[in-house]
Scaffold this active site. Structure first.
Site, short mmCIF file in Angstrom:
data_model
loop_
_atom_site.label_atom_id
_atom_site.label_comp_id
_atom_site.label_asym_id
_atom_site.label_seq_id
_atom_site.Cartn_x
_atom_site.Cartn_y
_atom_site.Cartn_z
N CYS A 116 0.69 -1.67 0.16
CA CYS A 116 0.43 0.48 0.07
C CYS A 116 1.64 1.12 0.00
CB CYS A 116 -0.93 -0.41 1.08
SG CYS A 116 -1.73 -1.31 1.45
N HIS A 255 -3.56 6.72 2.59
CA HIS A 255 -3.78 5.83 1.78
C HIS A 255 -5.44 5.37 2.65
CE1 HIS A 255 -3.52 1.70 0.85
NE2 HIS A 255 -3.83 1.18 1.96
N ASN A 285 -10.00 -0.55 -0.49
CA ASN A 285 -8.43 -0.91 -0.29
C ASN A 285 -8.09 -0.93 -1.57
OD1 ASN A 285 -5.72 -1.04 -0.09
ND2 ASN A 285 -6.11 -1.96 2.29
#
Ligand code: ACO
Length: 328
Positions: A116, A255, A285
């Site tokens: 990520c 994020h 996500n």
């Protein structure tokens, strides 16, 4: 202002696959509820690639939009860097497939694997090679997590989505670019968030497929705790290194893994929530894809203007983390 590294963002773009999977769809697949997913994560829906669609296909679409916004032909690019953990193939890199798709052979193309945090790692790499290449560089963050998700594991599948974002940076003498950039990793915690099989540690076999070891295995609770600490600390360090106060940040683009992680990071870094761009609701996500997609969305909506100070922060498998302050 003291610049850590100068560059100008000249174009951005994003791509989300057409197919949408809502929380209500997930209710029919695993033992969960829309209410649980929304309150625990903030996700309402996510986009899912077609069977024949891979990560590079998403990057190519996002790249076309970014090139158009930059008023640039693909042939003007000097390099391609893709942050991803769901490459089309283990090799060639997704960067090479993107280069093929854009039909610009010759320039360097490679991937950065930092889960990520992949986009921030790629942006750091891109900004540092800019000095030797001196041509616009295409930086992407993209993941098709749906292809490496166990759709029977309610602890992970409710979080994930697919998408790509692209930023094109160019050399500049203007006062813009990174005021700070912090990157970090702790490989000793790798087992907490891992796709165990498919590499040389555990090559593909009937057993690895039967045991679903090609999908994301995650200790959600543990990841949550580390994410809050590492993302918050990285954001604090990036603000400090930039020599500014948190109040001077015009927009924070974190994020997008879980709204609760974002809120906790804001508290730790003393950045107000109303200056934080939260987009997780409509895409989930997307790993390396979330920051560039949210950034492009903020620019498109006029939430980021020239000369604004933008804070990025990310955390992901590895573990890896990063944060940076840039002047747009
Ligand atoms: N629906 C309903 N109930 C659920 C679900 C679900 N989808 N998932 C878990 N539960 C249950 C659990 O079984 C547990 O029940 P119990 O109390 O009866 O045992 C209860 O809900 C609480 O479970 P927790 O795991 O403690 O829930 P938590 O509040 O931690 O939320 C979550 C889980 C959303 C996964 C959270 O831990 C999280 O967001 N972690 C970070 C994840 C992350 O950012 N990962 C990055 C991955 S992407 C990448 O890097 C590639």
């Amino acid at each position: 202002m003291k610049f850590f590294r100068r560059f100008k963002i000249i174009g951005t773009g994003s791509y989300l696959p057409e197919k949408v999977l809502t929380n209500f769809d997930l209710e029919k697949m695993v033992d969960t509820s829309d209410e649980w997913i929304r309150t625990r994560t903030g996700v309402e829906k996510r986009h899912i690639v077609r069977d024949d669609e891979a990560t590079s296909d998403m990057v190519i679409e996002a790249a076309k939009e970014a090139l158009k916004n930059a008023g640039l032909a693909a042939s003007a690019l000097g390099a391609i860097i893709v942050g991803t953990i769901s490459p089309d193939t283990l090799f060639p890199s997704t960067g090479c497939w993107v280069q093929k798709g854009l039909n610009i052979p010759g320039i360097p193309a490679f991937d950065v694997s930092a889960a990520c945090s992949g986009f921030l790692y790629a942006l750091e790499a891109g900004s540092s090679v800019l000095s030797s290449i001196a041509k616009p560089i295409l930086i992407a963050g993209a993941d098709a997590l749906s292809k490496i998700t166990d759709w029977e594991d309610r602890g992970t599948c409710i979080l994930m989505g697919d998408g790509a974002g692209v930023v094109i940076i160019a050399p500049t003498d203007e006062d813009r670019g990174f005021l700070s950039s912090i990157l970090g990793a702790d490989g000793s915690l790798g087992e907490l968030l891992v796709q165990p099989a498919g590499g040389t540690r555990m090559p593909a076999s009937h057993e690895t497929v039967d045991k679903k070891l090609h999908t994301i295995q995650m200790k959600g609770n543990e990841v949550f705790k580390h994410a809050v600490r590492a993302m918050g600390d990285a954001a604090v360090a990036a603000i400090e290194q930039a020599g500014i106060d948190p109040e001077e940040i015009d927009l924070f683009i974190p994020h997008q893994a879980n709204t609760r992680i974002i809120e906790a990071t804001c508290r730790r870094a003393r950045v107000p929530l109303d200056k934080t761009h939260i987009t997780i609701g409509w895409h989930g996500n997307m790993s390396a894809g979330t920051i560039p997609v949210a950034f492009h969305d903020a620019i498109s909506k006029g939430l980021v203007k020239r000369d604004d100070l933008v804070l990025f922060a990310a955390f992901g498998g590895g573990f890896t983390w990063g944060a940076s302050v840039l002047r747009f």
